[in-house]
Each structure stands twice: as structure tokens, then as C-alpha cells.
Motif scaffolding. Structure first.
Motif, PDB file in Angstrom:
ATOM      1  N   GLY A  26     -58.060  31.592  64.504  1.00 51.04           N
ATOM      2  CA  GLY A  26     -57.234  31.176  65.632  1.00 51.04           C
ATOM      3  C   GLY A  26     -56.035  30.360  65.204  1.00 51.04           C
ATOM      4  N   GLU A  27     -55.740  30.389  63.886  1.00 50.23           N
ATOM      5  CA  GLU A  27     -54.677  29.549  63.341  1.00 50.23           C
ATOM      6  C   GLU A  27     -53.288  29.926  63.840  1.00 50.23           C
ATOM      7  N   MET A  28     -53.105  31.178  64.279  1.00 48.94           N
ATOM      8  CA  MET A  28     -51.789  31.567  64.803  1.00 48.94           C
ATOM      9  C   MET A  28     -51.423  30.719  66.020  1.00 48.94           C
ATOM     10  N   ALA A  29     -52.417  30.186  66.708  1.00 45.05           N
ATOM     11  CA  ALA A  29     -52.179  29.344  67.883  1.00 45.05           C
ATOM     12  C   ALA A  29     -51.403  28.079  67.541  1.00 45.05           C
ATOM     13  N   MET A  30     -51.476  27.655  66.299  1.00 50.09           N
ATOM     14  CA  MET A  30     -50.766  26.453  65.902  1.00 50.09           C
ATOM     15  C   MET A  30     -49.327  26.756  65.479  1.00 50.09           C
ATOM     16  N   ILE A  31     -48.999  28.042  65.341  1.00 50.72           N
ATOM     17  CA  ILE A  31     -47.684  28.433  64.857  1.00 50.72           C
ATOM     18  C   ILE A  31     -46.788  28.947  65.983  1.00 50.72           C
ATOM     19  N   ASP A  32     -47.346  29.758  66.884  1.00 48.70           N
ATOM     20  CA  ASP A  32     -46.533  30.296  67.973  1.00 48.70           C
ATOM     21  C   ASP A  32     -47.254  30.135  69.302  1.00 48.70           C
ATOM     22  N   TYR A  33     -46.639  30.600  70.332  1.00 47.09           N
ATOM     23  CA  TYR A  33     -47.218  30.425  71.658  1.00 47.09           C
ATOM     24  C   TYR A  33     -47.702  31.740  72.257  1.00 47.09           C
ATOM     25  N   GLY A  34     -47.874  32.761  71.414  1.00 51.06           N
ATOM     26  CA  GLY A  34     -48.338  34.057  71.894  1.00 51.06           C
ATOM     27  C   GLY A  34     -49.821  34.040  72.226  1.00 51.06           C
ATOM     28  N   PRO A  35     -50.281  35.072  72.923  1.00 51.13           N
ATOM     29  CA  PRO A  35     -51.709  35.162  73.251  1.00 51.13           C
ATOM     30  C   PRO A  35     -52.539  35.464  72.015  1.00 51.13           C
ATOM     31  N   ARG A  36     -53.827  35.284  72.136  1.00 52.19           N
ATOM     32  CA  ARG A  36     -54.751  35.558  71.028  1.00 52.19           C
ATOM     33  C   ARG A  36     -54.605  36.998  70.563  1.00 52.19           C
ATOM     34  N   SER A  37     -54.536  37.199  69.253  1.00 50.42           N
ATOM     35  CA  SER A  37     -54.399  38.545  68.696  1.00 50.42           C
ATOM     36  C   SER A  37     -55.745  39.173  68.385  1.00 50.42           C
ATOM     37  N   ALA A  38     -56.815  38.407  68.493  1.00 48.31           N
ATOM     38  CA  ALA A  38     -58.151  38.918  68.181  1.00 48.31           C
ATOM     39  C   ALA A  38     -59.193  38.111  68.936  1.00 48.31           C
ATOM     40  N   SER A  39     -60.373  38.689  69.018  1.00 47.02           N
ATOM     41  CA  SER A  39     -61.543  37.973  69.538  1.00 47.02           C
ATOM     42  C   SER A  39     -62.375  37.519  68.350  1.00 47.02           C
ATOM     43  N   VAL A  40     -63.170  36.486  68.556  1.00 39.03           N
ATOM     44  CA  VAL A  40     -64.098  36.029  67.527  1.00 39.03           C
ATOM     45  C   VAL A  40     -65.455  35.842  68.186  1.00 39.03           C
ATOM     46  N   VAL A  41     -66.473  36.463  67.567  1.00 41.58           N
ATOM     47  CA  VAL A  41     -67.835  36.431  68.100  1.00 41.58           C
ATOM     48  C   VAL A  41     -68.764  35.867  67.026  1.00 41.58           C
ATOM     49  N   ALA A  42     -69.653  34.978  67.424  1.00 42.16           N
ATOM     50  CA  ALA A  42     -70.624  34.416  66.492  1.00 42.16           C
ATOM     51  C   ALA A  42     -71.581  35.513  66.029  1.00 42.16           C
ATOM     52  N   VAL A  43     -71.690  35.697  64.713  1.00 43.40           N
ATOM     53  CA  VAL A  43     -72.632  36.658  64.137  1.00 43.40           C
ATOM     54  C   VAL A  43     -73.996  35.993  64.032  1.00 43.40           C
ATOM     55  N   THR A  44     -73.985  34.745  63.610  1.00 43.41           N
ATOM     56  CA  THR A  44     -75.195  33.920  63.556  1.00 43.41           C
ATOM     57  C   THR A  44     -74.945  32.729  64.483  1.00 43.41           C
ATOM     58  N   ASP A  45     -75.939  31.902  64.691  1.00 44.51           N
ATOM     59  CA  ASP A  45     -75.689  30.651  65.399  1.00 44.51           C
ATOM     60  C   ASP A  45     -74.622  29.896  64.617  1.00 44.51           C
ATOM     61  N   CYS A  46     -73.646  29.359  65.321  1.00 37.57           N
ATOM     62  CA  CYS A  46     -72.499  28.714  64.675  1.00 37.57           C
ATOM     63  C   CYS A  46     -72.269  27.319  65.223  1.00 37.57           C
ATOM     64  N   GLU A  47     -71.589  26.539  64.422  1.00 36.07           N
ATOM     65  CA  GLU A  47     -71.057  25.254  64.867  1.00 36.07           C
ATOM     66  C   GLU A  47     -69.595  25.255  64.468  1.00 36.07           C
ATOM     67  N   ALA A  48     -68.708  25.088  65.440  1.00 38.72           N
ATOM     68  CA  ALA A  48     -67.272  25.135  65.190  1.00 38.72           C
ATOM     69  C   ALA A  48     -66.588  23.971  65.887  1.00 38.72           C
ATOM     70  N   VAL A  49     -65.473  23.548  65.304  1.00 36.95           N
ATOM     71  CA  VAL A  49     -64.666  22.490  65.892  1.00 36.95           C
ATOM     72  C   VAL A  49     -63.354  23.101  66.344  1.00 36.95           C
ATOM     73  N   SER A  50     -62.992  22.889  67.602  1.00 36.33           N
ATOM     74  CA  SER A  50     -61.689  23.366  68.063  1.00 36.33           C
ATOM     75  C   SER A  50     -60.657  22.306  67.674  1.00 36.33           C
ATOM     76  N   ILE A  51     -59.511  22.799  67.197  1.00 36.31           N
ATOM     77  CA  ILE A  51     -58.433  21.932  66.732  1.00 36.31           C
ATOM     78  C   ILE A  51     -57.207  22.231  67.583  1.00 36.31           C
ATOM     79  N   ASP A  52     -56.848  21.271  68.440  1.00 38.88           N
ATOM     80  CA  ASP A  52     -55.653  21.465  69.266  1.00 38.88           C
ATOM     81  C   ASP A  52     -54.420  21.046  68.465  1.00 38.88           C
ATOM     82  N   GLU A  53     -53.259  21.201  69.065  1.00 33.87           N
ATOM     83  CA  GLU A  53     -52.012  20.931  68.338  1.00 33.87           C
ATOM     84  C   GLU A  53     -51.933  19.478  67.866  1.00 33.87           C
ATOM     85  N   LYS A  54     -52.367  18.545  68.698  1.00 31.04           N
ATOM     86  CA  LYS A  54     -52.326  17.121  68.313  1.00 31.04           C
ATOM     87  C   LYS A  54     -53.207  16.866  67.088  1.00 31.04           C
TER      88      LYS A  54
END
Length: 128
Positions: free
Chosen positions: A67-95
Motif C-alpha cells: 500500500g506504499e503508493m498511498a504515500m506517494i500519490d492520491y490515486g485509488p488502490r491499485s491492488a487488493s491485499v488478503v491475509a494468507v495466514t493470520d496476520c498482524e499489520a500496522v497501518s501507516i498514515d501520511e503523518k
């Protein structure tokens, strides 16, 4: 299909600067193609599949980002991401992204290297 793993980002620094980890069950959609952008993700635990137009193009492993393109431009998501296994992820906003770049300058290089690696892979795929 290989699993990408970007250079290990210090998970503790992400949390210290305000990141909040969230768990996703295997099969759960983490982000959806076409959605407005708002943040990128750091995958702390698990494995996730990146899907473009319904086709798996990559798997991201622990320590990877997506989802790193979100930090570079303002376009919509270019892909989906689905958990293959149980996951733990941190969302990183622009700030938080800007704080990470300031506090850990190699983070920006890691994001750029990930973008370039993915662009080269797409170029190779299109050249076939």
C-alpha cells in the motif's frame, strides 16, 4: 511465487511513533483495489497476498510493506491485499510515514526500493 520481504523496519519504532497493530484472520481482506488511499501497511506477522485484477502478483511476508503508493500519490488502490495466514499489520498514515522518514531515514529508502522492485517485476511480466 516468491514471498517479498523488505528490509526489517523496527516494529518498536513504528509503535513508539503512534502506529497501532491490528490483527487480520486468514482470508480477510486488508485493503481493496479501487478504494481511496489513506495509508500503507507494515506486516509484522504472517503472510499476505497482493491481488491485481483478481490475480495474485506477489506475497508479502513478515517485515514487508504494501500500500506504499498511498504515500506517494492520491490515486485509488491499485491492488487488493488478503491475509494468507493470520496476520498482524500496522497501518501507516501520511503523518506517521513522515515521522518514520524523519526518525529512520532508511525507511524512505526501503519504501523506494520496494516500489522499484515491484515496478521492475511488472515490467518483466509485461515484456513476456
Amino acid at each position: 511465487m516468491s514471498i517479498s520481504r523488505d528490509r526489517e523496519v523496527d516494529f518498536g519504532i513504528i509503535l513508539k511513533l503512534g502506529g497501532v497493530a491490528r490483527r487480520y484472520a486468514a482470508g480477510e481482506t486488508i485493503m481493496r483495489e479501487g478504494e481511496p488511499r489513506s495509508h500503507m501497511f507494515y506486516l509484522h506477522k504472517g503472510k499476505a497476498a497482493v491481488l491485481a485484477k483478481g490475480h495474485e502478483v506477489e506475497q508479502v511476508g513478515e517485515g514487508g510493506i504494501f500500500g506504499e503508493m498511498a504515500m506517494i500519490d492520491y490515486g485509488p488502490r491499485s491492488a487488493s491485499v488478503v491475509a494468507v495466514t493470520d496476520c498482524e499489520a500496522v497501518s501507516i498514515d501520511e503523518k506517521l510515514f513522515l515521522l518514520l522518514v524523519r526518525q529512520t531515514p532508511f525507511f524512505a529508502i526501503d519504501v523506494m526500493r520496494t516500489l522499484v522492485r515491484r515496478l521492475r517485476a511488472m515490467n518483466e511480466l509485461l515484456a513476456r
